[in-house]
Scaffold this motif. Structure first.
Motif, PDB file in Angstrom:
ATOM      1  N   GLU A 143      83.006  30.658  70.269  1.00  0.00           N
ATOM      2  CA  GLU A 143      82.756  30.219  69.064  1.00  0.00           C
ATOM      3  C   GLU A 143      81.355  29.762  68.813  1.00  0.00           C
ATOM      4  O   GLU A 143      80.970  30.181  67.838  1.00  0.00           O
ATOM      5  N   GLU A 146      79.972  33.387  68.188  1.00  0.00           N
ATOM      6  CA  GLU A 146      80.359  33.584  66.870  1.00  0.00           C
ATOM      7  C   GLU A 146      79.461  32.977  65.806  1.00  0.00           C
ATOM      8  O   GLU A 146      79.080  33.563  64.677  1.00  0.00           O
ATOM      9  N   ARG A 150      77.034  34.797  63.297  1.00  0.00           N
ATOM     10  CA  ARG A 150      77.256  34.495  61.922  1.00  0.00           C
ATOM     11  C   ARG A 150      75.906  34.001  61.217  1.00  0.00           C
ATOM     12  O   ARG A 150      75.736  34.221  60.010  1.00  0.00           O
TER      13      ARG A 150
END
Length: 152
Positions: A143, A146, A150
């Protein structure tokens, strides 16, 4: 979004209760031995069955006929409710593919082990989220990666 997650948790809890209540996987037995694998297989199958039942009820409601509210506000409210219901069913359709994947991993002897590190995921995590594929640490790292990609 919170109600969707609560709906999933409620279905999972019902699936847990429908299984043999006298058995709960414990750390005192071999990790992912036959008893634990059978428990998780039955839990996943029951969870999948309950999702299919809910989907069938939604389909039946859709087939019963279109929304015929005379008042525009009532019609808008009904359409919003249907939109939320359909998004919930789509989310559950994706969950069914995760359940099927978990069942395949049980059959292949890979269930309960992190797909990144190969370490045991842990019973508490699997009981809370039977479709988990990573340990808590690996999931957190995933996460973070990510979020960084992002943000770029």
């Amino acid at each position: 979004m919170a109600t969707v997650a609560a709906d999933d948790l409620e279905k999972l809890e019902k699936a847990r209760k429908s299984l043999a209540p006298e058995y709960v996987p414990s750390d005192d037995e071999p990790y992912m031995g036959d008893a634990q694998q059978n428990y998780f297989r039955m839990l996943l199958l029951e969870w999948k069955r309950s999702i299919h039942n809910a989907s069938s009820a939604t389909l039946q409601s859709l087939q019963d006929g279109p929304i015929r509210e005379a008042d525009l506000n009532d019609r808008a409210s009904s359409e919003t409710d249907w939109s939320i219901e359909l998004r919930t069913r789509d989310r559950q359709r994706k969950l069914i593919s995760k359940i099927d994947s978990a069942l395949r991993r049980i059959d292949e002897g890979e269930y309960g082990y992190c797909e990144v590190t190969g370490d045991p995921i842990g019973l508490k995590r699997l009981i809370a989220r039977p479709v988990a594929t990573m340990t808590v640490e690996a999931q957190e790292a995933h996460e973070r990666r990510e979020k960084i990609s992002r943000d770029d």
